[in-house]
Design an enzyme around this catalytic site. Structure first.
Site, short mmCIF file in Angstrom:
data_model
loop_
_atom_site.label_atom_id
_atom_site.label_comp_id
_atom_site.label_asym_id
_atom_site.label_seq_id
_atom_site.Cartn_x
_atom_site.Cartn_y
_atom_site.Cartn_z
CE LYS A 160 -3.90 -1.43 1.30
NZ LYS A 160 -4.64 -1.78 0.10
N1 PMP Z 1 -10.66 -1.54 -1.46
C1 PMP Z 1 -9.56 -2.23 -1.77
C2 PMP Z 1 -9.68 -3.66 -2.13
C3 PMP Z 1 -8.31 -1.59 -1.76
O1 PMP Z 1 -7.20 -2.27 -2.07
C4 PMP Z 1 -8.22 -0.22 -1.44
C5 PMP Z 1 -6.89 0.47 -1.44
N2 PMP Z 1 -6.26 0.38 -0.19
C6 PMP Z 1 -9.41 0.46 -1.12
C7 PMP Z 1 -10.61 -0.24 -1.14
C8 PMP Z 1 -9.38 1.91 -0.74
O2 PMP Z 1 -8.80 2.09 0.53
P1 PMP Z 1 -8.01 3.40 0.91
O3 PMP Z 1 -8.88 4.55 0.55
O4 PMP Z 1 -7.79 3.29 2.37
O5 PMP Z 1 -6.75 3.40 0.14
#
Ligand code: PMP
Length: 306
Positions: A160
């Site tokens: 991320k």
């Molecule tokens: N894809 C992207 C590109 C994101 O930014 C997020 C948000 N973090 C997610 C998927 C979903 O991830 P999570 O459920 O861990 O927040």
């Protein structure tokens, strides 16, 4: 209200500092070259008190993101878990969004971050439904962006990382300017990948389908939904999904820490299913909100009381 002009405290490099003083120099390396890793975490009000949802899993992903980029994290996971709780407590928040970020400072300039120090900050603030409260029931209108999601050898999609969001911003700007609520991006081979900040699911004949993890972020909400669906007896298949498969789905939804579970009612001007939240999406939403709000007796280990 500006994000920088608020009361409260932000954790920076090991200590709480007054919100307005939590700043960094304009020659911060990460600001110029985009090399930072971060998390989005939510804390919810539960009957036992405020609890951070899947805190350890978020911190573990932050550590993995740093590892991928060989960023030397100056704090261990346990310290970061404690710091996140401390930020919620010190800002007297009942429910909130948390943003831990690790970035290179202003110690040096030039593409190589060698010699720059890794700094870590954690902020938290109240943040309601990311795509609007009414969207949780009514659903949103989305469009496939003309921008392709990352190729796995161009960006590290398991991380991320801040720079990955340049592509998200292009896609989101493009479709919101055209009047849609959010973008969905296709992977380099043309299959449905993810939203600008969400993973995606479709429902066909009672079965849940979601893109495999080749090109999308390994979402913690995605994982939560897969586990909950399993417990509810709903079959989940991780596979490539085409856009016409999504046009003809019975239901579709986005999921993410910020977006929670947001139904999708239209894709590329085609109504999906009945055109609002469907029964499988509703059942998953109910389970999810029971869980995060501490109304469920399963997965107690996913709630870290602050
Ligand atoms: N894809 C992207 C590109 C994101 O930014 C997020 C948000 N973090 C997610 C998927 C979903 O991830 P999570 O459920 O861990 O927040």
């Amino acid at each position: 209200m500006s994000m920088s002009d608020r009361d409260g405290f932000i954790w920076m490099d090991g200590k709480l500092v007054p919100w307005r003083e939590a700043s960094t120099h304009v020659l911060t390396h990460s600001l110029h070259y985009g090399m930072a890793v971060f998390e989005g975490v939510r804390a919810y009000k539960t009957v036992k008190g405020t609890a951070i949802f899947r805190l350890q899993d978020h911190t573990a992903r932050l550590m993995r993101s740093a590892h991928i980029f060989q960023m030397k994290m100056p704090f261990d996971a346990q310290t970061l878990d404690e710091a996140q709780k401390e930020v919620v407590r010190s800002n007297k928040l009942e429910s909130c969004y948390l943003r831990p970020i690790a970035f290179y400072g202003s110690e040096k300039m030039g593409v190589s971050p060698k010699g720059a120090q890794v700094h870590v900050a954690i902020a938290a603030w109240p943040w309601g439904a990311y795509l609007g409260e009414e969207a949780l029931e009514r659903g949103i209108r989305i469009k496939v962006s003309s921008y392709t999601r990352h190729h796995v050898n161009i960006a590290m999609v398991r991380a991320k990382a801040s720079a990955n969001y340049l592509n998200s911003i292009l896609a989101n700007n493009e479709v919101t300017a055209a009047g849609y609520d959010e973008a969905v991006l296709l992977d380099p081979e043309g299959y449905i990948c993810e939203g600008s900040g969400e993973n995606v699911f479709i429902v066909r004949k009672g079965v849940l389908y979601t893109p495999d993890l080749t090109s999308c972020l390994e979402g913690i909400t995605r994982d939560t939904i897969i586990q909950l669906a399993g417990e509810m007896g709903i079959k989940v298949v991780e596979k490539r999904i085409t856009r016409d498969e999504m046009y003809s789905a019975d239901e579709a939804f986005f999921c993410g820490t910020a977006a929670e579970i947001t139904p999708i009612r239209e894709l590329d001007d085609r109504v999906i299913g009945v055109g609002h939240r469907g029964p499988v999406t509703k059942a998953l939403q109910d389970k999810f909100f029971d869980l995060v709000n501490g109304r469920s007796d399963t997965h107690a280990d996913w709630l870290a009381l602050v």
